[in-house]
Design a protein around this motif. Structure first.
Motif, PDB file in Angstrom:
ATOM      1  N   ASN A  87       0.815  -1.215   0.000  1.00  0.00           N
ATOM      2  CA  ASN A  87       0.000   0.000   0.000  1.00  0.00           C
ATOM      3  C   ASN A  87       0.850   1.266   0.000  1.00  0.00           C
ATOM      4  O   ASN A  87       0.442   2.306   0.522  1.00  0.00           O
ATOM      5  N   HIS A  88       2.044   1.174  -0.602  1.00  0.00           N
ATOM      6  CA  HIS A  88       2.947   2.326  -0.603  1.00  0.00           C
ATOM      7  C   HIS A  88       3.223   2.773  -2.032  1.00  0.00           C
ATOM      8  O   HIS A  88       3.546   1.944  -2.898  1.00  0.00           O
ATOM      9  N   ILE A  89       3.077   4.082  -2.279  1.00  0.00           N
ATOM     10  CA  ILE A  89       3.306   4.676  -3.601  1.00  0.00           C
ATOM     11  C   ILE A  89       4.327   5.798  -3.447  1.00  0.00           C
ATOM     12  O   ILE A  89       4.280   6.569  -2.484  1.00  0.00           O
ATOM     13  N   SER A  98      -3.402  16.304 -11.929  1.00  0.00           N
ATOM     14  CA  SER A  98      -4.130  15.093 -12.308  1.00  0.00           C
ATOM     15  C   SER A  98      -3.418  13.838 -11.822  1.00  0.00           C
ATOM     16  O   SER A  98      -3.938  12.728 -11.988  1.00  0.00           O
ATOM     17  N   VAL A  99      -2.251  14.004 -11.231  1.00  0.00           N
ATOM     18  CA  VAL A  99      -1.576  12.933 -10.491  1.00  0.00           C
ATOM     19  C   VAL A  99      -1.710  13.176  -8.989  1.00  0.00           C
ATOM     20  O   VAL A  99      -2.046  12.279  -8.215  1.00  0.00           O
ATOM     21  N   MET A 100      -1.470  14.410  -8.556  1.00  0.00           N
ATOM     22  CA  MET A 100      -1.489  14.727  -7.133  1.00  0.00           C
ATOM     23  C   MET A 100      -2.857  14.465  -6.507  1.00  0.00           C
ATOM     24  O   MET A 100      -2.949  13.851  -5.434  1.00  0.00           O
ATOM     25  N   GLN A 107      -5.061   7.802  -0.986  1.00  0.00           N
ATOM     26  CA  GLN A 107      -4.632   7.732   0.412  1.00  0.00           C
ATOM     27  C   GLN A 107      -5.810   7.447   1.344  1.00  0.00           C
ATOM     28  O   GLN A 107      -5.649   6.805   2.381  1.00  0.00           O
ATOM     29  N   ARG A 108      -6.982   7.918   0.979  1.00  0.00           N
ATOM     30  CA  ARG A 108      -8.170   7.677   1.807  1.00  0.00           C
ATOM     31  C   ARG A 108      -8.557   6.201   1.818  1.00  0.00           C
ATOM     32  O   ARG A 108      -9.343   5.774   2.659  1.00  0.00           O
ATOM     33  N   GLY A 110      -6.376   3.902   2.316  1.00  0.00           N
ATOM     34  CA  GLY A 110      -5.393   3.215   3.137  1.00  0.00           C
ATOM     35  C   GLY A 110      -3.992   3.161   2.576  1.00  0.00           C
ATOM     36  O   GLY A 110      -3.130   2.461   3.128  1.00  0.00           O
ATOM     37  N   PHE A 111      -3.723   3.898   1.507  1.00  0.00           N
ATOM     38  CA  PHE A 111      -2.382   3.906   0.920  1.00  0.00           C
ATOM     39  C   PHE A 111      -1.532   5.008   1.542  1.00  0.00           C
ATOM     40  O   PHE A 111      -2.031   6.064   1.937  1.00  0.00           O
ATOM     41  N   ASP A 112      -0.243   4.750   1.617  1.00  0.00           N
ATOM     42  CA  ASP A 112       0.739   5.754   2.020  1.00  0.00           C
ATOM     43  C   ASP A 112       1.440   6.261   0.766  1.00  0.00           C
ATOM     44  O   ASP A 112       1.818   5.465  -0.104  1.00  0.00           O
ATOM     45  N   VAL A 113       1.607   7.578   0.669  1.00  0.00           N
ATOM     46  CA  VAL A 113       2.258   8.180  -0.489  1.00  0.00           C
ATOM     47  C   VAL A 113       3.468   8.980  -0.025  1.00  0.00           C
ATOM     48  O   VAL A 113       3.346   9.850   0.845  1.00  0.00           O
ATOM     49  N   THR A 114       4.618   8.672  -0.587  1.00  0.00           N
ATOM     50  CA  THR A 114       5.843   9.417  -0.315  1.00  0.00           C
ATOM     51  C   THR A 114       6.108  10.374  -1.463  1.00  0.00           C
ATOM     52  O   THR A 114       6.180   9.963  -2.620  1.00  0.00           O
ATOM     53  N   HIS A 115       6.247  11.668  -1.154  1.00  0.00           N
ATOM     54  CA  HIS A 115       6.541  12.691  -2.158  1.00  0.00           C
ATOM     55  C   HIS A 115       8.033  13.020  -2.102  1.00  0.00           C
ATOM     56  O   HIS A 115       8.512  13.594  -1.117  1.00  0.00           O
ATOM     57  N   ILE A 116       8.749  12.651  -3.144  1.00  0.00           N
ATOM     58  CA  ILE A 116      10.183  12.906  -3.200  1.00  0.00           C
ATOM     59  C   ILE A 116      10.422  14.386  -3.492  1.00  0.00           C
ATOM     60  O   ILE A 116       9.887  14.923  -4.468  1.00  0.00           O
ATOM     61  N   PRO A 117      11.214  15.077  -2.679  1.00  0.00           N
ATOM     62  CA  PRO A 117      11.506  16.492  -2.951  1.00  0.00           C
ATOM     63  C   PRO A 117      12.380  16.652  -4.194  1.00  0.00           C
ATOM     64  O   PRO A 117      13.006  15.688  -4.659  1.00  0.00           O
ATOM     65  N   VAL A 118      12.406  17.862  -4.714  1.00  0.00           N
ATOM     66  CA  VAL A 118      13.231  18.174  -5.883  1.00  0.00           C
ATOM     67  C   VAL A 118      14.237  19.242  -5.511  1.00  0.00           C
ATOM     68  O   VAL A 118      14.119  19.904  -4.474  1.00  0.00           O
TER      69      VAL A 118
END
Length: 383
Positions: A87-89, A98-100, A107-108, A110-118
């Motif tokens: 459950n990790h993206i 349209s991605v964000m 996430q609602r 039950g998924f966890d989303v990690t946003h990689i900084p730039v």
């Protein structure tokens, strides 16, 4: 100067589409001769889109209503298909909305989303993507290029990391596909979003590439069109137009790209001579038609309104284009302060721009910036 927002339909594309609005009206699901002809044209367009991106099989191309639907199908379809595995993206902090927004909704569930900084150029570090992977990671989604600041991401490196870890890799190719060469096989892309209008095809049609050994869940259920992945009667005129646009892009993008790079660099080199002006995005690893800037001490929406009065269309990442009070999330992610992000200007070129157009913009812009700064109480020239 706003091809990044909308592109005209190439006249050759329009010519290919026209018979299918009133004369050739067959449904490709029908067994009669008119239906069979529509089916042949549908599959020919599928082949042209597959060839554009180096796909091994035309059957990997699923036609949609556009990039937003393709992104939703890729993200939701992959997440729901593999939710029992993890459950990790992983995504970047500069993705298109349209991605964000679909990821926020996922996430609602039950998924966890990690946003990689730039970094300051809007570039994703592939090693940071690698470090973010855990045993529950099922999907990585990173755009090929940022349509706002033009930065092209290290897609092949990220694709290799995803492949080595047996994680699905989705790429939003909207801003890049048809402009610069890309290859889903060489770059280890499992899912690729493609937009018709961004390569001079009609609006309201797009595609999602799905690697043949990848399985995702459909969003649109019905009669089973598009190999069961996107039910509903196909938009034959639009799909034919997209196929024609893809074929033209395959044939012409190298020569056209060289022309646009020359015009783009003229814009960048000349506008950066204006005091307190800065390039946004990577200087060399950027879309060949994108020249994006920020100007200190002025608002971006004022700049585009004054340019518009002179017949020049442009865009900004501030409130005028987003219709919110917030500045561009991409510019904020790149480390700009809110007041800096509000002074942004994006110029995006296309096949119908000429040297005369660029000369006119370069003649007009310095005077506009001078006028706006004269009105600003923050501009240092006031004392």
């Amino acid at each position: 100067m706003d091809y990044g927002s909308a592109s005209p339909v190439d006249t050759r594309v329009l010519e290919a589409m026209m018979p299918y609005f009133d004369k050739e009206i067959g449904n490709p699901s029908s067994p009669h001769s008119s239906g069979r002809k529509a089916k042949r044209e549908l599959e020919a367009a599928r082949t042209d889109v597959a060839n554009l991106i180096g796909a091994q099989s035309p059957r990997s191309i699923i036609f949609t209503s556009g990039a937003t639907e393709s992104n939703n199908l890729a993200l939701r379809g992959a997440a729901m298909r593999y939710k029992d595995k993890g459950n990790h993206i992983i995504t970047s902090s500069v993705e298109h909305m349209s991605v964000m927004n679909p990821l926020k909704d996922i996430q609602r569930s039950g998924f966890d989303v990690t946003h990689i900084p730039v970094d300051r150029d809007g570039m994703v570090d592939a090693e940071r993507v690698k470090d973010a992977i855990n045993e529950k990671t099922v999907l990585i989604s990173v755009q090929y290029a940022n349509g706002e600041v033009g930065t092209v991401q290290p897609i092949k490196e990220i694709g290799e990391i995803a492949s080595d870890n047996r994680i699905l890799f989705h790429v939003d190719g909207t801003a890049a596909c048809g402009k610069i060469p890309l290859n889903v096989e060489e770059e280890h892309i499992d899912l690729l979003t493609i937009s018709s209008n961004d390569m001079y095809g009609p609006k309201g049609v797009g595609a999602l590439y799905i690697r043949q050994d990848v399985r995702i869940l459909p969003l649109m259920l019905g009669g089973g069109q598009e190999f069961g992945m996107r039910s509903g009667s196909e938009n034959i005129p639009g799909i034919i137009g997209m196929g024609r646009a893809a074929k033209l892009a395959s044939d012409e993008m190298i020569d056209e790209g060289a022309r646009l790079i020359r015009l783009r660099d003229q814009l960048i080199d000349s506008i950066l001579k204006i005091e307190y002006t800065y390039l946004t995005g990577h200087r060399t690893k950027r879309l060949l038609n994108n020249a994006s800037f920020r100007f200190s001490y002025i608002e971006g929406e004022s700049t585009i309104l004054m340019l518009s009065e002179l017949g020049i269309t442009a865009s900004t990442g501030s409130a005028c284009s987003t219709k919110t009070l917030e500045p561009s999330h991409a510019l904020i992610a790149m480390g700009l302060r809110h007041e800096e992000a509000h002074g942004s200007l994006r110029l995006t070129l296309g096949k119908y721009n000429s040297q005369e157009d660029v000369d006119y913009v370069l003649e007009s812009t310095p005077g506009i910036i001078t006028k706006l700064r004269a009105l600003s109480p923050l501009y240092p020239a006031h004392g």
